[in-house]
Design an enzyme around this catalytic site. Structure first.
Site, PDB file in Angstrom:
ATOM      1  N   ASP A  87      84.677  53.370  28.910  1.00  0.00           N
ATOM      2  CA  ASP A  87      82.985  53.275  28.025  1.00  0.00           C
ATOM      3  C   ASP A  87      83.759  54.639  27.379  1.00  0.00           C
ATOM      4  OD1 ASP A  87      82.351  50.588  27.862  1.00  0.00           O
ATOM      5  OD2 ASP A  87      80.956  50.876  29.727  1.00  0.00           O
ATOM      6  N   ASP A 148      83.127  43.898  25.994  1.00  0.00           N
ATOM      7  CA  ASP A 148      82.717  45.311  25.745  1.00  0.00           C
ATOM      8  C   ASP A 148      83.694  46.506  24.907  1.00  0.00           C
ATOM      9  OD1 ASP A 148      82.141  43.401  28.164  1.00  0.00           O
ATOM     10  OD2 ASP A 148      79.845  45.474  28.438  1.00  0.00           O
TER      11      ASP A 148
HETATM   12  N1  GLY Z   1      78.515  47.491  28.533  1.00  0.00           N
HETATM   13  C1  GLY Z   1      77.944  47.150  29.552  1.00  0.00           C
HETATM   14  C2  GLY Z   1      77.069  46.599  28.883  1.00  0.00           C
HETATM   15  O1  GLY Z   1      76.699  45.527  27.903  1.00  0.00           O
HETATM   16  O2  GLY Z   1      75.819  46.256  29.498  1.00  0.00           O
END
Ligand code: GLY
Length: 376
Positions: A87, A148
């Site tokens: 992330d 994601d």
């Molecule tokens: N990227 C983690 C979520 O959307 O909870």
């Protein structure tokens, strides 16, 4: 209506900065946000909100505050604080890349490029994907991708455009192709996660982490997919990404309940107390607005998408926002983080607030967030 909601967001953000100083909001605790240090995957969204407030107001209170936070992100990268995950785009795009876009500040550009290099350390050459979580070779997560990650790819595409080095874009495109093939199903719904054999990239199967069950469609995952593929199209012009964004968008829109705001999973049984995920709808609204920019004015898909955004945003402002609660810390209520895990099932989520404000600014001022430089 958008203007009033933006002005409310600006006021609340100013209030939050003054009250909580160097801390970052995460999910809801009690009546307000839980505030903590810069050690999770979500902090970039708060900095992004502050940059959006700066762009709307031109008030240096916001730019000074956002710049202090970017220095905090620099410290985090230098010291590799809690960065063993994919992330990195969520952290460094709305913070450092945003500063570069707004101020043309070289040190912010360098920081965003260093972040892209760090994200590339998640690339697994044997399997040919970006590993989401855990260390390389981790028995549970070594072969895992998640939907994601599509929102982390813009940092890589941008790094290739900025440096002229193709390695970032090559990895991003292979990962996007793999996500398209394995995470998006034939009926345009999606898996949250997919596993490959880490030694050779052989596909194993789909599953979920935050969704209702392995074969269900977690609404936020579907929203990440809409926006992520639309952005991959912007950077690469590969028509398959545009087509995938459109298909996922149609699925999302057609499965919305009567108030146009998604429940937390498209397959969860709907009872009177089933949680919504307002953040999924805010992300999807931004993804749909991005998608619309790639469709001709006369294309019926464009009005279909724009009409859906209008309904969703109207409902977010009227039914989910805190515009009538002057002391609230969050901008939209009823987001769900991880229902089955019992974490933040119903409250404010800082990424929900970010995408809500991004969508409002796209609608009111044509300011499109920080996922690409505005020249491209
Ligand atoms: N990227 C983690 C979520 O959307 O909870």
């Amino acid at each position: 209506m958008w203007k009033l909601a933006i002005e409310d967001a600006v006021r609340k953000t100013r209030q939050n900065i003054k009250k909580h100083r160097e801390f970052f909001p995460h999910i809801t605790e009690g009546k307000g946000y839980q505030w903590s240090e810069n050690t999770d995957w979500i902090e970039g969204f708060y900095t992004g909100i502050i940059w959006l407030c700066y762009e709307y107001t031109q008030d240096e209170f916001f730019s000074q505050s956002a710049k202090q936070q970017v220095e905090n992100f620099r410290h985090r990268l230098i010291n590799r604080i809690a960065l063993d995950h994919h992330d990195i785009g969520f952290l460094y795009t709305p913070s450092a890349m945003a500063q570069w876009m707004i101020e043309q500040e070289q040190s912010a550009k360098q920081l965003a490029l260093q972040a892209a290099d760090h994200l590339l350390t998640r690339w697994r050459p044997q399997g040919q994907y970006i590993q989401a979580w855990g260390a390389g070779g981790d028995p549970k997560n070594g072969g895992r991708i998640i939907i994601d990650c599509l929102m982390n790819l813009p940092l890589l595409y941008w790094a290739s455009e900025t440096t002229g080095e193709s390695k970032y874009r090559d990895a991003a495109m292979i990962h996007a192709d793999k996500s398209r093939r394995y995470l998006v199903r034939g009926d345009d719904s999606s898996y949250h996660t997919f596993y490959f054999h880490p030694d050779n990239g052989e596909p194993i199967g789909g599953g979920t982490h935050q969704g209702y069950h392995d074969g269900s469609t977690w609404t936020r995952g579907q929203a990440w997919g809409i926006y992520g593929f639309a952005l991959s199209y912007r950077y690469t012009h590969n028509p398959l990404y545009l087509e995938t964004a459109k298909r996922m968008a149609r699925y999302f829109i057609e499965h919305l309940p009567e108030d146009h705001i998604a429940y937390w999973d498209f397959n969860v049984p709907i009872e009177s107390d089933t949680y919504r995920d307002s953040s999924a709808s805010a992300i999807a609204a931004c993804g749909l607005l991005e998608l619309a920019t790639h469709l001709d004015a006369a294309d019926p898909d464009r009005s279909y998408v724009e009409d859906a955004v209008f309904r969703m945003m109207k409902s977010l402002v009227n039914n989910y926002s805190t515009v009538n609660q002057p002391d609230a810390e969050g901008l939209i209520d009823h987001g769900s983080y991880y229902v089955r895990g019992g974490m933040g099932p119903d409250g404010y989520l800082i990424w929900g607030d970010y995408f809500y404000l991004e969508a409002l600014l796209r609608l009111e001022k044509g300011v499109a967030g920080y996922w690409y430089e505005r020249k491209c």
